[in-house]
Design an enzyme around this catalytic site. Sequence first.
Site, mmCIF file in Angstrom:
data_model
loop_
_atom_site.group_PDB
_atom_site.id
_atom_site.type_symbol
_atom_site.label_atom_id
_atom_site.label_comp_id
_atom_site.label_asym_id
_atom_site.label_seq_id
_atom_site.Cartn_x
_atom_site.Cartn_y
_atom_site.Cartn_z
ATOM 1 N N ASN A 331 0.628 -1.228 -0.048
ATOM 2 C CA ASN A 331 -0.091 0.047 -0.091
ATOM 3 C C ASN A 331 0.705 1.145 -0.086
ATOM 4 O O ASN A 331 1.965 1.250 -0.503
ATOM 5 C CB ASN A 331 -0.887 -0.110 1.145
ATOM 6 C CG ASN A 331 -2.453 0.159 0.701
ATOM 7 O OD1 ASN A 331 -2.716 1.553 0.238
ATOM 8 N ND2 ASN A 331 -3.313 -0.568 0.993
ATOM 9 N N HIS A 333 2.753 3.290 1.952
ATOM 10 C CA HIS A 333 4.069 3.330 2.390
ATOM 11 C C HIS A 333 4.912 2.380 1.656
ATOM 12 O O HIS A 333 6.198 2.796 1.547
ATOM 13 C CB HIS A 333 4.254 2.777 3.945
ATOM 14 C CG HIS A 333 5.364 3.120 4.605
ATOM 15 N ND1 HIS A 333 6.270 2.146 4.886
ATOM 16 C CD2 HIS A 333 5.915 4.228 5.185
ATOM 17 C CE1 HIS A 333 7.258 2.747 5.721
ATOM 18 N NE2 HIS A 333 7.134 3.897 5.761
ATOM 19 N N CYS A 334 4.725 1.195 1.276
ATOM 20 C CA CYS A 334 5.367 0.415 0.390
ATOM 21 C C CYS A 334 5.616 1.075 -0.781
ATOM 22 O O CYS A 334 6.774 0.724 -1.356
ATOM 23 C CB CYS A 334 4.648 -1.060 0.004
ATOM 24 S SG CYS A 334 3.934 -1.826 1.521
ATOM 25 N N THR A 335 4.866 1.740 -1.328
ATOM 26 C CA THR A 335 5.346 2.700 -2.759
ATOM 27 C C THR A 335 6.352 3.511 -2.714
ATOM 28 O O THR A 335 6.754 3.878 -3.764
ATOM 29 C CB THR A 335 3.955 2.901 -3.527
ATOM 30 O OG1 THR A 335 3.381 3.974 -2.882
ATOM 31 C CG2 THR A 335 2.912 1.993 -3.383
#
Length: 340
Positions: A331, A333-335
Amino acid sequence: MKPRELTYKMPPEWAPHARTLISWPIQDSMCYPDDYESVCGGYAATIRAIAEFEPVTVVVNPEDLEKVREVFAGEARIECLPIEHNDAWLRDNGPTFVVNEQGERAGINWRFNAWGGKYSPWDLDDQVAPQILEHFGVRRFDAPVVMEGGSIHVDGEGTLITTEECLLNRNRNPEWTRERIEEVLNGYLSVDKIIWLKRGLSGDETDGHVDNIACFAAPGKVILQVCSDPADENYEITQENLRILGEARDAKGRPLEIIAIQQPPRREHEGKRLTLSYLNFYFVNGGIVLPVFGGEAEETDRMAVEDLGKAFQDRVIRTVDGMAIIREGGNVHCTTQQMP
């Protein structure tokens, strides 16, 4: 010399950003390639939300460059940077930035192996961080360890939080002990205390990235996603995390204040549990970009906005559709990756 010897340390995510870095999706690497257009729409919405607060650099495969430039035509805070990559999770394969006492930036180039060799190929992704650092003229330190940015959080005052499930997983650094990993984190990020949680959320294919379960809100203050249903696998996991954090002390010897945020209701796609997490939010200058999930999660969405609003009264809580890209495994933060 290691970064610590030159006074570099990793600042907390809430420190001021010069910009946000994010990668554009690659259809061939997606779990559900038929969702490509909708996933791109989700990325575009997240990029625009971040650009309300700070500049964004979008890492784009060269063949997609003109198409992506057209998507953001006329949006002055959004620029494209052509770099070949295999996948679109820049938190994990991008550089981790550190800053020295003179305010100079440098970047840690971790080794990357696609979350323990789960997705091949990853050779281009392993070369993204050096190219970003070269483009911005930022000094580079090559770390001798496989590491993903989503597996660590710092408070900026010497404390790091992570999970054993990820950092001690044999699919990353099979010959490395906990002590040796701690030595690297100490030398490259200038941390003095590591708080080891046991496990991440059930179904998390990253092997327990901490950015889905816990993060620092400030020195001495941790936000934790919790589960109140004893029948849910996450109940035992999050209760254990509560216990560990409740007994922990940070690098300054302080006990931790814990802010508990209720997890959204369980949701599956094609029989596989989705890793829904409000903790996968992202700090931006003056705000927070928060994934929300709608439907049966409407009440927990509301509670998450309310709880984060209380915790960060000086920040705008900007929500985005958390369902837009979650089937691909991550989501907001991961991107993203922040540049101080």
